[in-house]
Design a protein around this motif. Structure first.
Motif, PDB file in Angstrom:
ATOM      1  N   ARG A   1       2.815   1.006  -3.791  1.00 42.85           N
ATOM      2  CA  ARG A   1       1.973   1.336  -4.943  1.00 42.85           C
ATOM      3  C   ARG A   1       2.621   0.623  -6.216  1.00 42.85           C
ATOM      4  O   ARG A   1       3.276  -0.353  -6.013  1.00 42.85           O
ATOM      5  CB  ARG A   1       1.517   2.712  -5.102  1.00 42.85           C
ATOM      6  CG  ARG A   1       0.538   3.277  -4.133  1.00 42.85           C
ATOM      7  CD  ARG A   1      -0.680   2.615  -4.022  1.00 42.85           C
ATOM      8  NE  ARG A   1      -1.669   2.400  -5.086  1.00 42.85           N
ATOM      9  CZ  ARG A   1      -2.193   3.483  -5.388  1.00 42.85           C
ATOM     10  NH1 ARG A   1      -2.314   4.599  -4.591  1.00 42.85           N
ATOM     11  NH2 ARG A   1      -3.174   3.559  -6.394  1.00 42.85           N
TER      12      ARG A   1
ATOM     13  N   ASP B   1      -6.375  -2.894  -6.732  1.00 39.76           N
ATOM     14  CA  ASP B   1      -5.241  -3.383  -7.556  1.00 39.76           C
ATOM     15  C   ASP B   1      -4.931  -4.664  -7.013  1.00 39.76           C
ATOM     16  O   ASP B   1      -4.509  -5.874  -7.935  1.00 39.76           O
ATOM     17  CB  ASP B   1      -4.249  -2.582  -7.690  1.00 39.76           C
ATOM     18  CG  ASP B   1      -4.281  -1.214  -8.467  1.00 39.76           C
ATOM     19  OD1 ASP B   1      -5.078  -1.304  -9.328  1.00 39.76           O
ATOM     20  OD2 ASP B   1      -3.557  -0.176  -7.996  1.00 39.76           O
TER      21      ASP B   1
ATOM     22  N   HIS C   1       0.688  -1.349  -0.089  1.00 40.69           N
ATOM     23  CA  HIS C   1      -0.303   0.139   0.288  1.00 40.69           C
ATOM     24  C   HIS C   1       1.073   1.137   0.105  1.00 40.69           C
ATOM     25  O   HIS C   1       0.506   2.301  -0.717  1.00 40.69           O
ATOM     26  CB  HIS C   1      -0.905   0.145   1.363  1.00 40.69           C
ATOM     27  CG  HIS C   1      -1.962  -1.167   1.074  1.00 40.69           C
ATOM     28  ND1 HIS C   1      -2.517  -1.637   2.568  1.00 40.69           N
ATOM     29  CD2 HIS C   1      -2.386  -2.007   0.195  1.00 40.69           C
ATOM     30  CE1 HIS C   1      -3.313  -2.593   1.841  1.00 40.69           C
ATOM     31  NE2 HIS C   1      -3.477  -2.772   0.629  1.00 40.69           N
TER      32      HIS C   1
ATOM     33  N   SER D   1      -5.868   0.732  -4.222  1.00 40.12           N
ATOM     34  CA  SER D   1      -4.749  -0.081  -3.918  1.00 40.12           C
ATOM     35  C   SER D   1      -5.266  -1.603  -3.365  1.00 40.12           C
ATOM     36  O   SER D   1      -4.740  -2.479  -4.187  1.00 40.12           O
ATOM     37  CB  SER D   1      -3.952   0.372  -2.541  1.00 40.12           C
ATOM     38  OG  SER D   1      -2.967  -0.531  -2.487  1.00 40.12           O
TER      39      SER D   1
ATOM     40  N   GLY E   1      -7.352   6.324  -2.448  1.00 36.92           N
ATOM     41  CA  GLY E   1      -6.215   5.680  -2.691  1.00 36.92           C
ATOM     42  C   GLY E   1      -6.069   4.317  -2.360  1.00 36.92           C
ATOM     43  O   GLY E   1      -5.516   3.455  -2.865  1.00 36.92           O
TER      44      GLY E   1
END
Length: 302
Positions: A55, A230, A52, A227, A223
């Motif tokens: 990234r 992702d 995290h 993350s 954000g």
């Protein structure tokens, strides 16, 4: 020898370290040390916190290693491997590492259905046999920790064309799967079989947990949402169960998982837009629209 690689693994975590006498102590150091003990030669293992913070990094990929129970820690830890996109360092280091004689089922197992069906004990996919034997394992995974009746398995594998000795053949498949993944994983119990899974050993379960965590973080930290999504989508290696989805009774589960992947992809685009990453969001939306032109939500994101 200066030209000989040093076969060591690395463990990483992020956090504060407290000076104590001639050294340091802290939860992050403790976890990093435990991860180091789990890492293979040439492997870098880290916590989700590192992912995290870091990234996306050019040339680097994050590979999910599942949830592990590390010695000295009360709770399981989701572990991620940091690897090069171009060089397989672990494979290159293997000849220099100490030889450990350990059967596959003596190590931690990861079960994967977000792509082709795979079981990995840390050294690559384990051979699982032919399509019908693999389909037996897939059905047991879908109903993990539940008793699946023998008659139901026979119907799902052969349908109305079941041969006279289908039950005997099923017993042979189960016997072969036990040899592959461990004798205690598939338990025989009247009137059928039960596959024992630990929490988050199945990639679909880890995907679902990451998706749920991302949804909990909505409205607070886009954000973090991006993350987490992702990380969830990186678990996918292709369409769910694509190697055996032709087995008709697996089509519904494969379709359900593939739809969840699309929804997670759409939610990631929303998160990217909320963080101001319009370029990346539009690129992902355009790529999805080319494959799913009838999804209205994607057109709205463009």
């Amino acid at each position: 020898h200066p030209d000989r690689p040093l076969p060591v693994g690395i463990g990483l975590d992020a956090g504060e370290a407290v000076p104590v006498r001639d050294g340091y102590r802290g939860g992050a150091l403790n976890l990093a040390a435990r991860l180091c003990g789990q890492a293979a030669a040439g492997e870098i293992l880290c916590s989700q916190g590192i992912v995290h913070l870091a990234r996306m990094v050019d040339g680097v990929k994050y590979v999910d290693r599942g949830e592990l129970h590390l010695k000295g820690l009360s709770e399981r830890v989701v572990v991620v491997a940091i690897a090069s996109e171009d060089v397989d360092v672990v494979t290159q280091m293997r000849p220099f590492a100490p030889k450990l004689q350990q059967p596959p089922h003596g190590r931690r197992l990861q079960f994967r259905i977000l792509g082709s069906l795979e079981v990995d004990a840390g050294g690559g996919p384990i051979p699982l046999g032919g399509p019908k034997q693999r389909a037996v394992l897939a059905h047991l995974l879908i109903s993990a920790n539940e008793l699946v009746p023998t008659d139901m398995l026979v119907e799902r594998i052969w349908g109305e064309d079941a041969p006279p000795k289908a039950r005997n053949t099923l017993q042979t498949y189960v016997s072969q799967l036990r040899k592959a993944i461990g004798p205690d994983r598939i338990q025989g119990q009247t009137p059928g079989y039960r596959l024992r899974l630990e929490p988050l050993e199945l990639d679909a379960d880890r995907f679902g947990k990451l998706l749920a965590d991302a949804r909990k973080a909505r409205g607070m930290a886009p954000g973090v949402v991006a993350s987490l999504l992702d990380e969830a989508l990186e678990l996918w290696r292709g369409a769910a169960l694509f190697d055996i989805a032709a087995e008709g009774t697996l089509l519904a589960e494969a379709a359900r998982l593939n739809e969840l992947k699309l929804v997670a992809s759409e939610e990631r685009i929303d998160a990217l837009l909320a963080t101001g990453e319009q370029g990346r969001a539009i690129g992902q939306a355009e790529a999805l629209v080319s494959h799913e032109p009838l999804r209205e939500r994607l057109w709205g994101q463009l």
